[in-house]
Design an enzyme around this catalytic site. Structure first.
Site, mmCIF file in Angstrom:
data_model
loop_
_atom_site.group_PDB
_atom_site.id
_atom_site.type_symbol
_atom_site.label_atom_id
_atom_site.label_comp_id
_atom_site.label_asym_id
_atom_site.label_seq_id
_atom_site.Cartn_x
_atom_site.Cartn_y
_atom_site.Cartn_z
ATOM 1 C CD GLU A 63 -4.575 -2.488 8.354
ATOM 2 O OE1 GLU A 63 -4.955 -1.966 7.289
ATOM 3 O OE2 GLU A 63 -3.429 -2.379 8.795
ATOM 4 C CE1 TYR B 228 -3.705 -2.345 0.098
ATOM 5 C CE2 TYR B 228 -4.660 -0.671 1.509
ATOM 6 C CZ TYR B 228 -4.809 -1.785 0.731
ATOM 7 O OH TYR B 228 -6.047 -2.347 0.579
ATOM 8 C CG ASN C 115 -4.418 6.520 16.306
ATOM 9 O OD1 ASN C 115 -4.353 5.596 15.496
ATOM 10 N ND2 ASN C 115 -4.451 6.322 17.608
#
Lengths: 397, 379
Positions: A244, A128, A383
């Protein structure tokens, strides 16, 4: 609404406990207790035992090899494997590309790849991130150009976890340079032994070789290994990321982690008392337990609540944020608890090396684990990115 | 394991939400909390007689809906959403909870009165010196013939000005902080010798300081065993604590929603301030606190039936988390609103006042973390 286990659930719990007690490999237990790094073979031995039992993919639909367990049984399973300190299974096949293939793949792709994921025959890695595309994943530049029935792929991926072991990789590649960023991406399955692929190690703060750079130079990939439509790969990518995220809440493992921190803090002395009697340290442990309970019940609400059958939605970002923060606080408390003996650098046992490492066993990996675990708030969408997702998808901002 | 609500529970929530939506808009609330009596008695009557809501946690043989703690949590969350001042907590949750626990003739006599809306019962447990320690009591009930004589001072008794009855903790033996010697009494609120000083609270409720001056009470006012009341009191206070967590969840949800709405209207630098990432992330953090408060309320509610130590650890974990979350959500709601947030004009400030009082109701976060550690992290 209730938290009771039915007699069937209790019987299942016993079955799981017995199975682990009888089948978890002793040599693996030994390595874990010594704080040694685990090899590819170590990971696969437990994987294969579970595959033989038919318990390798509880989350998958039954038709593709899932167990058909209820949410309660899946909860019991993760509790019991964590309680018994079983190693975690590699998520790249089971939790990432597997669900993408059974959701978006062709019948041929399903028939070929899914059994090999279940058996552990193929080790997968995730292509990715790129050097220039981290949080802004859709800006990726690795390009696949059609050539007859194939694509020719060129580019560079990075942070590719355990690619040094991988047989196959799933890659996001650009197939249309002119489309809007998200609309020109395709999802390719690439044989890691293909000519033109180079894997180079990146050594992380704990000294581990866990992640890699992957270079792709004129790699020939059959178009039949593209999952879903050309230029629709972002759909697969988003689907995979939501899957995920829930997995990495890691509630059961963190519960077990707190037990271990408490055991350390009962052994380590602070003056003439155990460290756990220190009011400040004790409060940090208690705060962590309370926050973990809040995470656990938030996860249970999403697994066994009214929306249980809807699959992971954007609220799984909450589980990722809180789960990763808790994992980090856990490693921080462990490092604090071991005191001086966080410092000695344990390189693992070399050939014929029989000298006991410095310090208590529980201290050997405290610092490397603390350093390594900084990754949890960065990977899977940092996050901060998760907050963007909640702001947009849940709060409508 | 199941985290879904039953149809009846969904119905209770929907019915109550619709009723409160019609009767409890912010302007109406402000009008009656600022009236002489501080309430609109018609709402309580309607909750009882039109909606049957005061029977939510009671058995059908008493005329209730057959529910329990989950139903209380649903009602409290809905009341939280309108910053309702209806005395459901002391009357239904606390006194009702104590009556359910003791059962017998007292339950048969009182529970139907609660369900009918005839009884309002205030919980007189706190004392000026006692902080959050339920056993720290100077109020005494001395045996006198067949009954008792009550003396002492109870502080900040919510809903006392409206009460028909008082649920009183008092010492029938032992020393000021002993676990033994504590008793629970349910008495008429207008007995001779009961002196009240009534006042409004900062969160829109009414409360009283209550002085018992040689109040003669009958023997059958005693709930449970004489001198052995503390476990019962701890149990009902735990039930009340998670009910307050449920109320907090409703209050916090409204604080968060109000903030989302306001930031999408309020423009600065030519754009709605909701466009600023620093505020978006703040509002996401608020959202996560609301969701975790909801999770912890469910956790605490589902664990009320466990043995005392497990129950107390669970309730304390819930209250500590909710108190901190309420603090975060409340303060950030005001900060995000800016100047208008600290005026009396918008509802948001009134929600903030209630959430602030909830933080310490039945014990602050620190108090509950201490209790949690004593049980869960004993050396």
């Amino acid at each position: 609404m209730d938290m009771e286990f039915s007699p069937e659930d209790l019987a299942f719990q016993q079955e799981v406990r017995d199975f682990i007690a009888e089948n978890y490999p002793a040599e693996l237990r030994g390595k874990q207790d010594e704080g040694e790094e685990l090899s590819k073979e170590d990971f696969l031995v437990w994987h294969k035992i579970l595959h033989k039992k038919g318990w390798i993919a509880p989350a998958w639909p039954v038709e593709y090899g899932g167990t058909g367990w209820t949410p309660t049984q899946r909860f019991i399973w993760s509790e019991e494997t964590a309680r018994a300190d079983c190693i975690r299974l590699m998520p790249f096949g089971l939790a990432m590309v597997g669900p993408v293939i059974y959701t978006f793949g062709t019948p041929e792709q399903k028939a070929h790849f899914l059994p090999r994921i279940l058996s552990g025959e193929d080790w997968w890695c995730q292509g990715y991130s790129e050097p220039g595309s981290g949080s802004d994943l859709a800006s990726l530049r690795t390009a696949a150009v059609p050539d007859g029935d194939d694509y020719i792929v060129n580019g560079q991926k990075t942070w590719t976890t355990l690619a040094q072991h991988a047989d196959w990789g799933f890659f996001l590649v650009r197939t249309d340079k002119d489309a809007k960023q998200q609309e020109g991406i395709s999802f390719l399955l690439i044989d890691m032994k293909s000519p033109g692929i180079t894997v180079r190690p990146i050594i992380t703060l704990g000294g581990e070789h866990e992640v890699n750079e992957v270079w792709l130079e004129d790699v020939r990939v059959p178009q039949s290994q593209r999952v879903y439509e050309e230029n629709k790969g972002w759909t697969c990518a988003k689907f995979l990321l939501a899957h995920e995220r829930t997995g990495i809440a890691g509630v059961a493992a963190s519960k077990r982690g707190i037990e271990k921190v408490k055991a350390i803090a009962r052994t380590e002395l602070d003056g003439d008392k155990p460290l756990l009697a220190n009011a400040f340290f004790k409060r940090k442990v208690a705060d962590l337990e309370v926050d973990l309970a809040a995470l656990e019940f938030t996860e249970l609400r999403s697994l066994a609540g009214p929306n249980a059958n809807r699959g992971p939605g954007p609220e799984s970002s909450l589980l990722k944020i809180k789960g990763s923060e808790i994992q980090q606080r856990l490693t921080e408390l462990t490092l604090e608890a071991v005191g001086h003996y966080g410092a000695p650098y344990f390189r693992g046992f070399g050939e014929g090396d029989n000298e006991h490492p410095i310090g208590p066993d529980y201290a050997h990996r405290a610092a490397p684990t603390y350093f390594n675990t900084r990754k949890t708030t960065i990977y899977g969408g940092s996050n901060e990115i998760q907050r963007n997702i909640i702001a947009k998808m849940v709060l409508g901002l | 394991m199941d985290f879904t609500y039953t149809e009846t529970q969904d119905m209770i929530r929907d019915t109550l939400a619709r009723f409160l939506g019609d009767t409890y808009d912010f302007e109406t609330r402000q009008k009656f909390i600022n009236s002489d009596s501080g309430r609109d008695p018609a709402i309580w009557t309607a909750l009882a007689q039109e909606l049957g809501m005061l029977g939510a946690p009671f058995a059908e043989e008493h005329g209730g809906l057959g529910g329990g703690a989950l139903e209380n949590a649903i009602v409290m969350e809905e009341l939280g959403k309108v910053i309702g001042i209806e005395p459901y907590l002391p009357t239904v949750v606390i006194a009702g909870g104590a009556l359910k626990a003791v059962g017998g003739a007292q339950a048969d006599a009182f529970i139907p009165e609660i369900i009918a809306g005839n009884a309002i019962i205030a919980f007189a447990y706190a004392e000026p010196q006692g902080r959050y320690d339920l056993a720290n009591l100077r109020t005494t009930a001395k045996k006198d013939g067949a009954g008792y004589v009550l003396n002492g001072h109870k502080g900040v008794v919510y809903a006392a000005p409206w009460a028909t009855h008082l649920l009183v903790t008092a010492r029938t033996g032992g020393n000021q902080r002993d676990r033994d010697g504590v008793s629970l009494f349910l008495i008429d609120a207008n007995l001779p010798g009961i002196v009240r000083r009534d006042y409004p609270t900062v969160d829109g409720n009414r409360a009283s300081e209550i002085y018992f001056e040689n109040v003669a009470i009958p023997a059958d006012a005693l709930l449970g065993g004489e001198g052995a009341g503390l476990p019962l009191i701890e149990q009902v206070v735990d039930e009340a604590t998670v009910a307050v967590c449920a109320e907090a969840t409703g209050v916090m949800q409204k604080l968060h929603e109000g903030t989302l709405e306001y930031t999408q209207q309020r423009k600065q630098f030519g754009v709605p301030i909701a466009k600023f990432q620093v505020l978006q992330h703040r509002m996401v953090d608020m959202f996560m606190e609301v969701e975790q408060a909801r999770s912890m309320t469910i956790m605490g509610t589902l664990k009320l039936g466990l043995p005392a130590n497990e129950r107390m650890a669970a309730v304390s974990a819930a209250k500590a988390k909710v108190a901190r979350g309420a603090n975060f959500v409340g303060q950030n709601a005001i900060q995000t609103h800016g100047g208008i947030g600290i005026t009396q004009e918008l509802a948001i400030g009134h929600y903030f006042k209630r959430s602030t009082m909830i933080e310490s109701q039945f014990g602050s976060a620190d108090h509950h973390m201490d209790r949690y550690e004593r049980i869960a992290l004993a050396d």
